[in-house]
Design a protein around this motif. Structure first.
Motif, PDB file in Angstrom:
ATOM      1  N   ARG A  32      37.626  52.734  52.238  1.00 25.25           N
ATOM      2  CA  ARG A  32      36.616  51.960  51.510  1.00 25.25           C
ATOM      3  C   ARG A  32      35.973  52.850  50.449  1.00 25.25           C
ATOM      4  NH1 ARG A  32      35.848  47.145  53.577  1.00 25.25           N
ATOM      5  NH2 ARG A  32      34.003  46.786  52.283  1.00 25.25           N
ATOM      6  N   ALA A  56      41.093  46.228  44.717  1.00 27.00           N
ATOM      7  CA  ALA A  56      41.093  45.806  46.122  1.00 27.00           C
ATOM      8  C   ALA A  56      39.635  45.583  46.537  1.00 27.00           C
ATOM      9  CB  ALA A  56      41.753  46.867  46.992  1.00 27.00           C
ATOM     10  N   TRP A  57      39.065  44.514  46.009  1.00 24.93           N
ATOM     11  CA  TRP A  57      37.623  44.277  46.154  1.00 24.93           C
ATOM     12  C   TRP A  57      37.190  44.151  47.618  1.00 24.93           C
ATOM     13  CZ3 TRP A  57      34.210  45.311  42.630  1.00 24.93           C
ATOM     14  CH2 TRP A  57      34.542  45.232  41.272  1.00 24.93           C
ATOM     15  N   SER A  58      38.066  43.695  48.480  1.00 26.09           N
ATOM     16  CA  SER A  58      37.693  43.537  49.889  1.00 26.09           C
ATOM     17  C   SER A  58      37.403  44.872  50.558  1.00 26.09           C
ATOM     18  CB  SER A  58      38.792  42.800  50.654  1.00 26.09           C
ATOM     19  OG  SER A  58      39.995  43.549  50.645  1.00 26.09           O
ATOM     20  N   ARG A  59      37.765  45.965  49.892  1.00 25.98           N
ATOM     21  CA  ARG A  59      37.517  47.308  50.433  1.00 25.98           C
ATOM     22  C   ARG A  59      36.383  48.015  49.687  1.00 25.98           C
ATOM     23  NH1 ARG A  59      43.001  49.920  49.419  1.00 25.98           N
ATOM     24  NH2 ARG A  59      41.954  51.770  50.273  1.00 25.98           N
ATOM     25  N   ASP A  61      32.318  48.401  48.835  1.00 23.99           N
ATOM     26  CA  ASP A  61      30.925  48.150  49.190  1.00 23.99           C
ATOM     27  C   ASP A  61      30.072  48.347  47.942  1.00 23.99           C
ATOM     28  OD1 ASP A  61      30.856  47.825  52.234  1.00 23.99           O
ATOM     29  OD2 ASP A  61      32.011  49.679  52.005  1.00 23.99           O
ATOM     30  N   LEU A  87      29.430  39.498  41.750  1.00 25.73           N
ATOM     31  CA  LEU A  87      30.097  38.954  42.941  1.00 25.73           C
ATOM     32  C   LEU A  87      30.650  37.565  42.653  1.00 25.73           C
ATOM     33  CD1 LEU A  87      27.597  40.137  45.680  1.00 25.73           C
ATOM     34  CD2 LEU A  87      29.690  41.259  44.895  1.00 25.73           C
ATOM     35  N   PRO A  90      37.408  37.321  41.789  1.00 24.62           N
ATOM     36  CA  PRO A  90      37.983  38.258  42.762  1.00 24.62           C
ATOM     37  C   PRO A  90      36.956  39.222  43.352  1.00 24.62           C
ATOM     38  CG  PRO A  90      39.383  38.081  40.825  1.00 24.62           C
ATOM     39  CD  PRO A  90      38.119  37.354  40.501  1.00 24.62           C
ATOM     40  N   ALA A  93      34.972  39.182  46.819  1.00 21.49           N
ATOM     41  CA  ALA A  93      35.479  39.717  48.086  1.00 21.49           C
ATOM     42  C   ALA A  93      34.812  41.028  48.472  1.00 21.49           C
ATOM     43  CB  ALA A  93      36.987  39.912  47.993  1.00 21.49           C
ATOM     44  N   ALA A  94      34.082  41.655  47.545  1.00 21.67           N
ATOM     45  CA  ALA A  94      33.361  42.888  47.862  1.00 21.67           C
ATOM     46  C   ALA A  94      32.227  42.592  48.840  1.00 21.67           C
ATOM     47  CB  ALA A  94      32.811  43.521  46.593  1.00 21.67           C
ATOM     48  N   THR A  95      31.770  43.620  49.530  1.00 22.93           N
ATOM     49  CA  THR A  95      30.652  43.473  50.469  1.00 22.93           C
ATOM     50  C   THR A  95      29.388  44.025  49.833  1.00 22.93           C
ATOM     51  OG1 THR A  95      32.152  43.714  52.354  1.00 22.93           O
ATOM     52  CG2 THR A  95      29.804  44.015  52.773  1.00 22.93           C
TER      53      THR A  95
END
Length: 224
Positions: A32, A56-59, A61, A87, A90, A93-95
């Motif tokens: 991350r 890789a926005w899901s990874r 923060d 946000l 795509p 998908a970030a946190t």
């Protein structure tokens, strides 16, 4: 589009490209990566362009350098700005990790915010600072009674009140704001350029808090 607006869009796009490259570089070697951004009006073009970057926005923060102690749907909320500009698409998908809690004051909520921040993948891949015409950055204000604490503490966050601002705030401390692989300073306008020149001519961060970050590697992104 006015020439000034075009230049600000261009510098925002350049910073977005650099931020995406920083995140992608770190994600290639770690699970991350953390991005820390500022609020206000200056970052809007940067944030909108960053949201378009293929990552890789899901990874990823994301958190803030500072925040007004208001509800997240308040017009002055930096969290609201991030949700509306970064946000999206795509990048949704970030946190995102906000800096507020349901507590009535930042003093009451600071411990919970610090605990939240402690779970993030420090050092940050990139911290993007802004600066006001008084030389403040994040919520490190020259007229704040908490400035000396924020500049010296090892704690990650400090509750801040200052006569020059309407709402109480919470800010990352100088130590936490230095905890980054890369630091950027995003400014627009000749007035802020002049303040930065003044800051570079001295070393007292209590007078111009941005000075606390001018002795370390810092990339400047400025447009008229």
């Amino acid at each position: 589009m006015k020439t000034t607006d075009s230049a600000r869009e261009q510098i925002g796009a350049q910073l977005a490209s650099a931020a995406a490259h920083a995140l992608a570089t770190d994600l290639a070697s770690q699970p991350r990566a953390l991005l820390v951004v500022s609020g206000g009006t200056t970052p809007e073009p940067f944030l909108r362009r960053l949201a378009e970057q293929p990552l890789a926005w899901s990874r990823v923060d994301i958190t803030l350098t500072d925040e007004r102690w208001v509800a997240e749907d308040h017009p002055d909320s930096n969290a609201r700005l991030i949700r509306e500009t970064l946000l999206v698409g795509p990048a949704a998908a970030a946190t995102f990790h906000p800096l507020t809690t349901p507590d009535a004051t930042p003093e009451q909520g600071a411990a919970a915010v610090a605990a939240r921040l402690a779970t993030l993948p420090w050092p940050a891949s990139l911290i993007v600072l802004g600066m006001g015409n008084d030389g403040h950055t994040a919520s490190l204000f020259p007229d704040s009674g908490e400035l000396s604490l924020a500049l010296s503490t090892d704690e990650s966050v400090v509750a801040v009140r200052a006569p020059s601002v309407l709402q109480p705030r919470i800010t990352l401390s100088a130590a936490r704001l230095h905890d980054a692989r890369r630091l950027a300073l995003h400014l627009v306008g000749d007035a802020k350029k002049a303040v930065l020149a003044q800051a570079l001519s001295g070393d007292d961060a209590r007078e111009l808090p941005i000075r606390a970050f001018l002795t370390c590697p810092l990339t400047l992104y400025w447009a008229p």
